[in-house]
Design a protein around this motif. Structure first.
Motif, PDB file in Angstrom:
ATOM      1  N   VAL A 100       0.875  -1.169   0.000  1.00 50.04           N
ATOM      2  CA  VAL A 100       0.000   0.000   0.000  1.00 50.04           C
ATOM      3  C   VAL A 100       0.914   1.220   0.000  1.00 50.04           C
ATOM      4  N   TRP A 101       0.803   2.063  -1.038  1.00 52.15           N
ATOM      5  CA  TRP A 101       1.728   3.181  -1.225  1.00 52.15           C
ATOM      6  C   TRP A 101       1.139   4.483  -0.697  1.00 52.15           C
ATOM      7  N   GLU A 102       2.011   5.267  -0.027  1.00 49.79           N
ATOM      8  CA  GLU A 102       1.627   6.608   0.412  1.00 49.79           C
ATOM      9  C   GLU A 102       2.840   7.521   0.294  1.00 49.79           C
ATOM     10  N   CYS A 103       2.589   8.754  -0.053  1.00 48.27           N
ATOM     11  CA  CYS A 103       3.660   9.735  -0.214  1.00 48.27           C
ATOM     12  C   CYS A 103       3.963  10.342   1.155  1.00 48.27           C
ATOM     13  N   GLU A 104       5.241  10.445   1.476  1.00 45.09           N
ATOM     14  CA  GLU A 104       5.665  11.053   2.737  1.00 45.09           C
ATOM     15  C   GLU A 104       6.561  12.239   2.430  1.00 45.09           C
TER      16      GLU A 104
ATOM     17  N   TRP B 260       8.074   7.808  -1.264  1.00 47.33           N
ATOM     18  CA  TRP B 260       6.868   7.007  -1.153  1.00 47.33           C
ATOM     19  C   TRP B 260       7.185   5.764  -0.347  1.00 47.33           C
ATOM     20  N   LYS B 261       6.287   5.420   0.552  1.00 47.33           N
ATOM     21  CA  LYS B 261       6.470   4.265   1.422  1.00 47.33           C
ATOM     22  C   LYS B 261       5.426   3.225   1.041  1.00 47.33           C
TER      23      LYS B 261
ATOM     24  N   LYS C  49       8.032   1.633  -8.327  1.00 52.07           N
ATOM     25  CA  LYS C  49       7.086   0.955  -7.441  1.00 52.07           C
ATOM     26  C   LYS C  49       6.908  -0.511  -7.848  1.00 52.07           C
TER      27      LYS C  49
END
Length: 150
Positions: free
Chosen positions: A84-88, A93-94, A133
């Protein structure tokens, strides 16, 4: 036809074991500066050899190799849930495993200073965020599958 295939497979397995045994024999004797038993005139395995374990070791190697191959085949059918990708911070991206898994196996993707994208686990540069990714997902899946026991 099935019996013919089984016989051919058995013969190939026997030949494979023979090559492994000869390699083990050559390596073991090279340590002592001696020729391998199979290069000495006479039958193979050489009855005068002081260490007749080459065939036993070859059987063990082949058994382990077959077990490894079977485990790999079984793991190919395993589906790994996507990260599950999220921008930090607006720059990295984590990718974290779905709920229920340790966050310590998260994969990081970031924009390289001179362009392109990288992900933790490789020095390769990817042209797009999506390519990075996808590579991170493939690396994650490979590591999960490698840890499975067949």
């Amino acid at each position: 036809m099935t019996d013919l295939i089984k016989a051919a497979d058995a013969l190939a397995e026997e030949e494979r074991m023979e090559r492994i045994a000869r390699t083990i024999c050559a390596e073991k004797n090279a340590v002592y500066g001696e020729p391998p038993c199979w290069k000495v005139d006479g039958p193979w395995p050489n009855p005068d050899c002081g260490d007749c374990t080459c065939h036993d070791l070859a059987k063990a190697v082949l058994s382990d190799l077959n077990a490894y191959r079977q485990a790999r085949e079984n793991a190919d059918g395993v589906k790994v849930k996507p990260l599950v990708w999220e921008c930090e911070g607006g720059w990295r991206w984590k990718g974290t495993p779905p709920d229920g898994f340790f966050a310590s196996v998260a994969k990081w993707v970031w924009q390289a200073p001179k362009g392109g994208f990288k992900h933790a686990g490789t020095k390769e540069l990817f042209a797009t965020l999506e390519e990075a990714k996808a590579a991170a997902q493939a690396d994650y899946e490979a590591r999960i599958k490698a840890a499975l026991e067949g």
